[in-house]
Design an enzyme around this catalytic site. Sequence first.
Site, mmCIF file in Angstrom:
data_model
loop_
_atom_site.group_PDB
_atom_site.id
_atom_site.type_symbol
_atom_site.label_atom_id
_atom_site.label_comp_id
_atom_site.label_asym_id
_atom_site.label_seq_id
_atom_site.Cartn_x
_atom_site.Cartn_y
_atom_site.Cartn_z
ATOM 1 N N ASP A 101 9.560 0.900 -0.537
ATOM 2 C CA ASP A 101 8.545 0.337 0.355
ATOM 3 C C ASP A 101 9.221 -0.493 1.436
ATOM 4 O O ASP A 101 10.087 -1.319 1.141
ATOM 5 C CB ASP A 101 7.560 -0.516 -0.449
ATOM 6 C CG ASP A 101 6.319 -0.843 0.370
ATOM 7 O OD1 ASP A 101 5.884 0.017 1.162
ATOM 8 O OD2 ASP A 101 5.789 -1.963 0.226
ATOM 9 N N HIS A 119 2.405 -7.937 10.763
ATOM 10 C CA HIS A 119 2.373 -8.287 9.337
ATOM 11 C C HIS A 119 3.545 -9.199 8.975
ATOM 12 O O HIS A 119 3.360 -10.221 8.310
ATOM 13 C CB HIS A 119 2.407 -7.014 8.481
ATOM 14 C CG HIS A 119 2.525 -7.280 7.008
ATOM 15 N ND1 HIS A 119 1.478 -7.793 6.259
ATOM 16 C CD2 HIS A 119 3.567 -7.129 6.152
ATOM 17 C CE1 HIS A 119 1.879 -7.924 4.997
ATOM 18 N NE2 HIS A 119 3.134 -7.540 4.905
ATOM 19 N N GLU A 150 -1.011 1.038 4.155
ATOM 20 C CA GLU A 150 0.243 1.648 4.586
ATOM 21 C C GLU A 150 0.085 3.155 4.694
ATOM 22 O O GLU A 150 -0.850 3.742 4.163
ATOM 23 C CB GLU A 150 1.376 1.346 3.570
ATOM 24 C CG GLU A 150 1.597 -0.139 3.344
ATOM 25 C CD GLU A 150 2.887 -0.470 2.592
ATOM 26 O OE1 GLU A 150 3.843 0.330 2.647
ATOM 27 O OE2 GLU A 150 2.926 -1.543 1.960
ATOM 28 N N TYR A 156 8.819 -2.633 5.443
ATOM 29 C CA TYR A 156 8.177 -3.842 5.945
ATOM 30 C C TYR A 156 8.229 -3.769 7.471
ATOM 31 O O TYR A 156 8.773 -4.634 8.130
ATOM 32 C CB TYR A 156 8.988 -5.027 5.395
ATOM 33 C CG TYR A 156 8.441 -6.424 5.512
ATOM 34 C CD1 TYR A 156 7.212 -6.778 4.988
ATOM 35 C CD2 TYR A 156 9.218 -7.416 6.118
ATOM 36 C CE1 TYR A 156 6.754 -8.093 5.073
ATOM 37 C CE2 TYR A 156 8.772 -8.735 6.204
ATOM 38 C CZ TYR A 156 7.533 -9.048 5.676
ATOM 39 O OH TYR A 156 7.092 -10.350 5.754
ATOM 40 N N ASP A 212 -0.360 -0.281 -1.234
ATOM 41 C CA ASP A 212 0.655 -1.008 -2.009
ATOM 42 C C ASP A 212 -0.008 -2.271 -2.583
ATOM 43 O O ASP A 212 0.113 -3.357 -2.034
ATOM 44 C CB ASP A 212 1.825 -1.347 -1.074
ATOM 45 C CG ASP A 212 2.874 -2.206 -1.750
ATOM 46 O OD1 ASP A 212 3.009 -2.128 -2.976
ATOM 47 O OD2 ASP A 212 3.569 -2.955 -1.026
ATOM 48 N N THR A 242 3.093 -2.779 5.563
ATOM 49 C CA THR A 242 1.692 -3.055 5.876
ATOM 50 C C THR A 242 1.441 -2.906 7.374
ATOM 51 O O THR A 242 2.198 -3.432 8.196
ATOM 52 C CB THR A 242 1.318 -4.469 5.427
ATOM 53 O OG1 THR A 242 1.694 -4.613 4.068
ATOM 54 C CG2 THR A 242 -0.169 -4.728 5.581
ATOM 55 N N ARG A 270 6.584 -19.186 5.260
ATOM 56 C CA ARG A 270 7.713 -19.988 5.713
ATOM 57 C C ARG A 270 7.313 -20.853 6.901
ATOM 58 O O ARG A 270 6.775 -21.942 6.728
ATOM 59 C CB ARG A 270 8.916 -19.085 6.056
ATOM 60 C CG ARG A 270 9.589 -18.471 4.823
ATOM 61 C CD ARG A 270 10.848 -17.678 5.190
ATOM 62 N NE ARG A 270 10.563 -16.596 6.128
ATOM 63 C CZ ARG A 270 10.127 -15.392 5.766
ATOM 64 N NH1 ARG A 270 9.966 -15.121 4.490
ATOM 65 N NH2 ARG A 270 9.875 -14.466 6.659
ATOM 66 N N GLN A 308 4.039 -12.629 -6.841
ATOM 67 C CA GLN A 308 5.044 -12.432 -5.786
ATOM 68 C C GLN A 308 5.641 -13.756 -5.319
ATOM 69 O O GLN A 308 6.862 -13.889 -5.167
ATOM 70 C CB GLN A 308 4.387 -11.707 -4.604
ATOM 71 C CG GLN A 308 5.342 -11.317 -3.482
ATOM 72 C CD GLN A 308 4.618 -10.549 -2.369
ATOM 73 O OE1 GLN A 308 3.424 -10.271 -2.449
ATOM 74 N NE2 GLN A 308 5.341 -10.182 -1.322
ATOM 75 N N ARG A 322 -0.255 -11.506 -5.123
ATOM 76 C CA ARG A 322 0.422 -12.503 -4.282
ATOM 77 C C ARG A 322 0.941 -13.705 -5.059
ATOM 78 O O ARG A 322 1.958 -14.310 -4.674
ATOM 79 C CB ARG A 322 -0.531 -12.982 -3.181
ATOM 80 C CG ARG A 322 -1.039 -11.894 -2.270
ATOM 81 C CD ARG A 322 0.087 -11.210 -1.528
ATOM 82 N NE ARG A 322 -0.432 -10.137 -0.679
ATOM 83 C CZ ARG A 322 0.346 -9.205 -0.142
ATOM 84 N NH1 ARG A 322 1.652 -9.200 -0.352
ATOM 85 N NH2 ARG A 322 -0.176 -8.261 0.609
ATOM 86 N N GLU A 372 -3.581 -11.755 4.927
ATOM 87 C CA GLU A 372 -3.651 -12.055 6.360
ATOM 88 C C GLU A 372 -5.092 -12.264 6.819
ATOM 89 O O GLU A 372 -5.371 -13.173 7.603
ATOM 90 C CB GLU A 372 -3.020 -10.906 7.155
ATOM 91 C CG GLU A 372 -1.535 -10.716 6.891
ATOM 92 C CD GLU A 372 -1.076 -9.349 7.341
ATOM 93 O OE1 GLU A 372 -0.743 -9.195 8.518
ATOM 94 O OE2 GLU A 372 -1.055 -8.414 6.511
ATOM 95 N N GLU A 399 -2.298 -3.561 0.447
ATOM 96 C CA GLU A 399 -1.525 -3.407 1.667
ATOM 97 C C GLU A 399 -1.830 -2.026 2.214
ATOM 98 O O GLU A 399 -1.592 -1.020 1.544
ATOM 99 C CB GLU A 399 -0.019 -3.602 1.412
ATOM 100 C CG GLU A 399 0.320 -5.048 1.123
ATOM 101 C CD GLU A 399 1.809 -5.365 1.120
ATOM 102 O OE1 GLU A 399 2.629 -4.427 1.076
ATOM 103 O OE2 GLU A 399 2.148 -6.574 1.160
ATOM 104 N N THR A 409 0.515 1.732 -7.322
ATOM 105 C CA THR A 409 0.532 2.101 -5.900
ATOM 106 C C THR A 409 -0.330 3.348 -5.803
ATOM 107 O O THR A 409 -0.094 4.308 -6.543
ATOM 108 C CB THR A 409 1.963 2.427 -5.425
ATOM 109 O OG1 THR A 409 2.809 1.303 -5.688
ATOM 110 C CG2 THR A 409 1.996 2.750 -3.940
ATOM 111 N N LYS A 467 4.415 -5.909 -7.464
ATOM 112 C CA LYS A 467 4.028 -4.648 -6.843
ATOM 113 C C LYS A 467 4.307 -3.454 -7.758
ATOM 114 O O LYS A 467 4.158 -2.309 -7.325
ATOM 115 C CB LYS A 467 4.771 -4.477 -5.517
ATOM 116 C CG LYS A 467 4.271 -5.427 -4.427
ATOM 117 C CD LYS A 467 5.283 -5.562 -3.315
ATOM 118 C CE LYS A 467 4.800 -6.464 -2.203
ATOM 119 N NZ LYS A 467 3.835 -5.828 -1.311
HETATM 120 MN MN MN Z 1 4.129 -3.019 1.036
#
Ligand code: MN
Length: 413
Positions: free
Chosen positions: A121, A128, A196, A123, A228, A344, A137, A235, A232, A358, A194, A252, A248
Amino acid sequence: MTELLRSWVETANDPDSPFPLNNLPFGVFSAGDAPRCGVAIGDRVLDLAALQAAGLLPESGFDAPALNSFMAKGKEAWADIRARLTDLLREGNASDTLRAALQEMGGVTLHLPFTVAEYTDFYAGRQHAFNVGSLFRDPENALPPNWLHIPIGYNGRASTVVVSGTEFHRPMGQLKGPQDAMPGFGPSKRLDIELEMGAVVGLPTEMGQRISVDEADDMIFGYVLLNDWSARDIQAWEYQPLGPFQAKAFATTISPWVVTKAALAPFRCATPPREKELLPHIRDTGPMLYDIDLSVTMAAPGGTPTEICRTNYNTLYYSAAQQLAHHASSGCAMRTGDLLGSGTISGPEKGMFGSLLEMTWGGRDPITLEGGETRTFIEDGDTLTLQGHAQGEGYRIGFGPCVGTILPARDQG
Ligand code: MN
């Protein structure tokens, strides 16, 4: 732009049909008997094993319960079968043998279309990555320093890739909130999606083999929608420094039809302008992304599906061909049946974000569904549906829905 190719299967000529003659996506189906390969045409499934047995198609492994043998044959064989099927299904070419090989789509079970060799997977959605970087962050340094130079990814689990409609239990995991002194073990409370696309690798590479972006593009058989699913809270606690693991690994979901690269060819488009010049091994030589409209609906148990996202695959920063070229660049062997998640797909505005994380900005701003229910993350019994199509002149190339319903966490034992 290509026009609608008319078929003797009347429902395929409806401009709203996801499966006109221009599409011919491949899948695996059964009707109370052995699973075998088929293609979708209008509201019917054409039995490729039957056509192969009747001598109307060359031996291509269509009697197997997976597309892998056919996918391993490469682009000349893919083009040959596509040309033959286009001819067989073209208006005026019906026959008793062909009619006998058609099944109503509503009467068949759709299976995982190929044996997933390995699942990686990526990114590659800039918005995203920016959103997640801002949430987890710092908005000033939201993008990781490597992001504009390489398609970042992690090696996921092939074992829990499932076909649309497969229900599964809310994942359990180790959780630790910022205020907790010690972690605990329990059901995820921040279960997410997610949105995708998945690229399906047809041709393999050997260990140590280097490939160009063009060669990587040639290796890709087709595309599916991919959800996906992501826990959270699991994660947040586990992800540093090696990336997502159990957050994850539990499920899927992919859509049941692999839409071929040939069907999507009229919809190829370029990646967005480069913000930093890419190194040669991942520089693209032409348009390798696709203009595919995507949407997500969410439904509470028994409730009306509410559209919560609308975006487009063309917003991604890296194409699947660039991702695949990068994946093999160290010498990593790629296999027939490898599945590459795009990352995503979030467009630039709210309403175009491809995850609840999000959409609700980390759970701060709940969304309201048609029935008045509010959600920050997924609750038990909720159904999430991804949909996608490329819009042509008087026809569309559809994917078929990618659906999942969440069951309560399983009791121990
Ligand atoms: Mn993903």
